[in-house]
Design a protein around this motif. Structure first.
Motif, mmCIF file in Angstrom:
data_model
loop_
_atom_site.group_PDB
_atom_site.id
_atom_site.type_symbol
_atom_site.label_atom_id
_atom_site.label_comp_id
_atom_site.label_asym_id
_atom_site.label_seq_id
_atom_site.Cartn_x
_atom_site.Cartn_y
_atom_site.Cartn_z
ATOM 1 N N CYS A 189 3.323 54.650 27.626
ATOM 2 C CA CYS A 189 2.754 53.525 26.872
ATOM 3 C C CYS A 189 2.105 52.509 27.808
ATOM 4 N N CYS A 221 10.976 59.371 30.492
ATOM 5 C CA CYS A 221 10.272 59.287 29.217
ATOM 6 C C CYS A 221 9.157 60.327 29.151
ATOM 7 N N CYS A 245 4.378 49.532 28.372
ATOM 8 C CA CYS A 245 5.799 49.872 28.475
ATOM 9 C C CYS A 245 6.575 48.737 29.126
ATOM 10 N N ALA A 264 6.422 59.693 27.302
ATOM 11 C CA ALA A 264 5.212 58.963 26.919
ATOM 12 C C ALA A 264 4.846 58.047 28.090
ATOM 13 N N GLU A 305 15.275 51.639 29.274
ATOM 14 C CA GLU A 305 15.353 53.072 29.570
ATOM 15 C C GLU A 305 14.055 53.749 29.152
HETATM 16 S S1 SF4 Z 1 7.726 52.026 25.764
HETATM 17 FE FE1 SF4 Z 1 8.095 53.050 27.715
HETATM 18 S S2 SF4 Z 1 10.085 54.007 27.463
HETATM 19 FE FE2 SF4 Z 1 9.331 53.541 25.415
HETATM 20 S S3 SF4 Z 1 8.219 55.379 24.705
HETATM 21 FE FE3 SF4 Z 1 6.737 54.063 25.694
HETATM 22 S S4 SF4 Z 1 6.625 54.754 27.824
HETATM 23 FE FE4 SF4 Z 1 8.512 55.532 26.918
#
Ligand code: SF4
Length: 427
Positions: free
Chosen positions: A192, A188, A195, A190, A244
């Motif tokens: 988050c 990924c 997550c 990002a 994922e």
């Molecule tokens: S929730 Fe997890 S997998 Fe989805 S964009 Fe955010 S960091 Fe990436």
């Protein structure tokens, strides 16, 4: 009717406290809830005790707000298709651990029943708890593993998603209906805070499922998705799942798969659930035949978005662009809007949402419950005051009034529904 507050004895037993009325929380504030905002806890909902947290209620005699000292606070996990209007009101003790990644909706007890502050936002029944037959799922798993013995994706969807994580989308695939998941990316771009597929070692909470560990091929995708599109009612195949990373990091493989799928069938819809970080890739996928996109976001205010997503090499404007491009190509664009009462319905967010809608021309808002510990989320974003708020229900009403063409829901629509949103859902 005002429900009584619930508390737990710390051993999983829940009781009502008839000296306190249940109330709700928006941002950092606890407040009374209007009668119309309470509904019976829907089928498939569950209750959580919140360790080292005291519930806040209103004293039935004095009308004063105070803590319930009889036990730990209680919250509800409301089932899909419903949006929470208030969070559970509680005060955490200093030693309280961060709560796991679930939503914590306000709940109370009235007339021998549990009540929650929520609204049914989606009529589609695809993830109704009573709609899942375990025997049918197991039979479907056996059948598909036999039919596709060398397909790593089908093996992953069977043993991890359907049988371990109990993913509703994977279970629907093995029953041969509706939306079929295509997890595609082990990585990924990002980071988050909440997550659900990856949490850093130093965090005290766990991700709800493990991230995919391999890069599927287009052939693996096409092998099981074409038969699904050909045979399932209201068929959708969706790249981008909870198990994922970011699917757009695999856009070349997705493009190859879409082109190959459409050589075999024109049925159903091909969707991508994504953080929307690569608008150029999205444009290439629209050219290849993608039908719809769902862009996930906690906020349409760049600063609030960025503090949560902690993006690598992309910016808020990119995700906005991805939604707009899909609309420009005549596709269906939804936002997967993580609803956090007190933040989502703040006046600042409402104004930003109006601008976002005007710029992108999105087709739909999926009002999803934010699965996160409210204290932890606000703390990590450094939010001490959420500002003036409208209330989630009023926010929905205002958006509907100004943009009546925008559909409200919880799930990615089938092609039939995109063409006629009022299509009957009793399928
Ligand atoms: S929730 Fe997890 S997998 Fe989805 S964009 Fe955010 S960091 Fe990436």
């Amino acid at each position: 009717m005002t429900p009584y507050l619930l508390y737990s004895d710390g051993n999983g037993n829940i009781y009502e406290d008839t000296s306190l009325y249940a109330i709700g929380r928006m941002g950092w504030d606890a407040m009374p809830v209007d009668e119309e905002d309470w509904i019976e806890l829907p089928d498939g909902g569950s209750l959580y005790e919140l360790p080292e947290r005291r519930g806040i209620g209103i004293d039935v005699k004095t009308g004063e707000m105070r803590l319930c000292e009889k036990g730990w606070a209680v919250a509800a996990f409301i089932p899909p298709a419903h949006t929470g209007l208030y969070m559970a009101a509680f005060e955490a003790l200093p030693e309280a651990q961060t709560l796991p990644l679930f939503c914590y909706t306000a709940v109370g007890w009235y007339n021998e029943k549990f009540y929650v502050t929520a609204v049914r936002i989606e009529r589609d029944i695809r993830q109704e708890a009573k709609g899942y037959n375990e025997d049918k799922i197991k039979l479907g798993v056996e059948h598909m593993l036999e039919a596709y013995p060398h397909n790593r994706l089908v093996e992953h969807l069977a043993n991890n998603c359907a049988l371990t994580y109990h993913c509703p989308a994977a279970r629907n695939y093995f029953i041969g209906r509706w939306e079929c998941p295509i997890p595609i990316s082990p990585a990924c771009n990002a980071n988050c805070i909440g997550c659900i597929s990856f949490q850093p070692q130093e965090e005290t909470i766990y991700s709800a499922q493990d991230r995919l560990t391999f890069k599927p091929t287009a052939a693996e995708v096409v092998e099981y998705t074409v038969p699904h599109l050909e045979t399932a009612p209201y068929p959708i195949v969706s790249f981008g799942q909870g198990c994922e990373g970011e699917p757009l990091l695999m856009w070349e493989t997705i493009r190859e798969a879409i082109i190959e799928i459409r050589k075999h069938t024109q049925k159903g819809s091909i969707n991508i659930n994504t953080n929307g970080s690569k608008p150029d890739a999205v444009e290439e996928l629209m050219k290849a035949g993608l039908n719809s996109i769902r862009v996930s976001l906690n906020s349409v205010r760049p600063e609030i978005y960025t503090k949560y997503y902690l993006p690598n090499n992309y910016k808020f404007e990119d995700i906005r662009e991805s939604a707009r491009i899909v609309r420009q190509y005549g596709g269906w664009a939804s936002i997967n809007y993580f609803v956090f009462p007190g933040m989502t319905d703040s006046v600042a967010e409402y104004e930003a949402l109006r601008e976002f809608i005007k710029y992108t021309d999105i087709s739909m808002i999926q009002w999803r419950n934010f699965n996160i510990d409210p204290d932890w989320y606000l703390g990590r974003l450094g939010v001490t005051d959420t500002g003036e708020c409208l209330g989630v229900r009023q926010l929905m009403d205002l958006i509907h009034e100004e943009f009546p063409h925008i559909k409200f829901g919880y799930y990615n629509p089938s092609i039939e529904r995109m063409r006629n949103y009022d299509t009957d859902f009793a399928h």
